[in-house]
Design an enzyme around this catalytic site. Sequence first.
Site, PDB file in Angstrom:
ATOM      1  CG  HIS A  75      49.305  50.699  30.413  1.00 36.88           C
ATOM      2  ND1 HIS A  75      47.994  51.060  30.567  1.00 36.88           N
ATOM      3  CD2 HIS A  75      49.297  49.586  29.638  1.00 36.88           C
ATOM      4  CE1 HIS A  75      47.216  50.207  29.929  1.00 36.88           C
ATOM      5  NE2 HIS A  75      47.987  49.304  29.344  1.00 36.88           N
TER       6      HIS A  75
HETATM    7  C1  T46 Z   1      45.887  47.551  27.760  1.00 40.09           C
HETATM    8  C2  T46 Z   1      44.794  48.431  27.261  1.00 40.09           C
HETATM    9  C3  T46 Z   1      44.600  48.326  25.783  1.00 40.09           C
HETATM   10  C4  T46 Z   1      41.455  43.769  35.747  1.00 40.09           C
HETATM   11  O1  T46 Z   1      41.095  43.528  36.919  1.00 40.09           O
HETATM   12  N1  T46 Z   1      41.626  42.736  34.877  1.00 40.09           N
HETATM   13  C5  T46 Z   1      42.009  42.916  33.585  1.00 40.09           C
HETATM   14  O2  T46 Z   1      42.169  41.950  32.822  1.00 40.09           O
HETATM   15  C6  T46 Z   1      42.243  44.275  33.142  1.00 40.09           C
HETATM   16  C7  T46 Z   1      42.697  44.538  31.709  1.00 40.09           C
HETATM   17  C8  T46 Z   1      42.065  45.303  34.033  1.00 40.09           C
HETATM   18  N2  T46 Z   1      41.675  45.046  35.297  1.00 40.09           N
HETATM   19  C9  T46 Z   1      41.435  46.175  36.226  1.00 40.09           C
HETATM   20  C10 T46 Z   1      42.660  47.009  36.551  1.00 40.09           C
HETATM   21  C11 T46 Z   1      42.072  48.388  36.767  1.00 40.09           C
HETATM   22  O3  T46 Z   1      41.647  48.497  38.120  1.00 40.09           O
HETATM   23  O4  T46 Z   1      40.508  47.058  35.578  1.00 40.09           O
HETATM   24  C12 T46 Z   1      40.825  48.410  35.886  1.00 40.09           C
HETATM   25  C13 T46 Z   1      41.013  49.217  34.603  1.00 40.09           C
HETATM   26  O5  T46 Z   1      42.220  48.789  33.948  1.00 40.09           O
HETATM   27  P1  T46 Z   1      43.182  49.820  33.220  1.00 40.09           P
HETATM   28  O6  T46 Z   1      43.143  51.124  33.868  1.00 40.09           O
HETATM   29  O7  T46 Z   1      44.534  49.156  33.064  1.00 40.09           O
HETATM   30  O8  T46 Z   1      42.452  49.919  31.768  1.00 40.09           O
HETATM   31  P2  T46 Z   1      43.009  50.606  30.447  1.00 40.09           P
HETATM   32  O9  T46 Z   1      41.860  50.738  29.526  1.00 40.09           O
HETATM   33  O10 T46 Z   1      43.801  51.823  30.737  1.00 40.09           O
HETATM   34  O11 T46 Z   1      44.056  49.522  29.833  1.00 40.09           O
HETATM   35  C14 T46 Z   1      43.595  48.272  29.370  1.00 40.09           C
HETATM   36  C15 T46 Z   1      44.527  47.141  29.845  1.00 40.09           C
HETATM   37  O12 T46 Z   1      44.681  47.209  31.249  1.00 40.09           O
HETATM   38  C16 T46 Z   1      45.883  47.184  29.188  1.00 40.09           C
HETATM   39  O13 T46 Z   1      46.562  45.967  29.404  1.00 40.09           O
HETATM   40  O14 T46 Z   1      46.856  47.291  27.043  1.00 40.09           O
HETATM   41  O15 T46 Z   1      43.548  48.249  27.937  1.00 40.09           O
END
Ligand code: T46
Length: 131
Positions: free
Chosen positions: A49
């Site tokens: 993303h």
């Molecule tokens: C990024 C990269 C480097 C939350 O509830 N609160 C939070 O602060 C975050 C970051 C995520 N979440 C929830 C949303 C999803 O249900 O945790 C779950 C996993 O998040 P996501 O799939 O977005 O995780 P990554 O590792 O793909 O991405 C993360 C960050 O979301 C993003 O901003 O830049 O790490």
Amino acid sequence: MTTKILSFNEISDKRGQLVSLESGINVPFEIKRVYYIYDVPKAQRRGFHAHRKLEQLAICVKGSCTFLLDNGKKRSTELLDSPSKGLLIKGHIWREMYDFSEDCVLMILASELYDENDYIRDYQLFVESQK
Ligand code: T46
């Protein structure tokens, strides 16, 4: 939109090492949120993303991982393998994280509270938004 590697001052003595992170001093934004990612299975990729507004500083406080960074025209990679090294990501940059070491703890400082509306999770939409 930019990415930049930051080097943090390590305060070392015979008791070990200490790194201090301060808003407006060595972190170029006000820190509103901190989250960390760990226990990532081998071969797992995360991210896929870009963000509309968010600024983030990523630090592997333990272990290592690699970031793929894409500005819509050019792709590059950054290996994060030291707690004294940070990757600053500002603006519309597509990111993927991979090659997490088993012991990796990836800590991220963010300029905003969590907001799903700030995410661009479709690569074509991301590329279109760069034109
Ligand atoms: C990024 C990269 C480097 C939350 O509830 N609160 C939070 O602060 C975050 C970051 C995520 N979440 C929830 C949303 C999803 O249900 O945790 C779950 C996993 O998040 P996501 O799939 O977005 O995780 P990554 O590792 O793909 O991405 C993360 C960050 O979301 C993003 O901003 O830049 O790490």
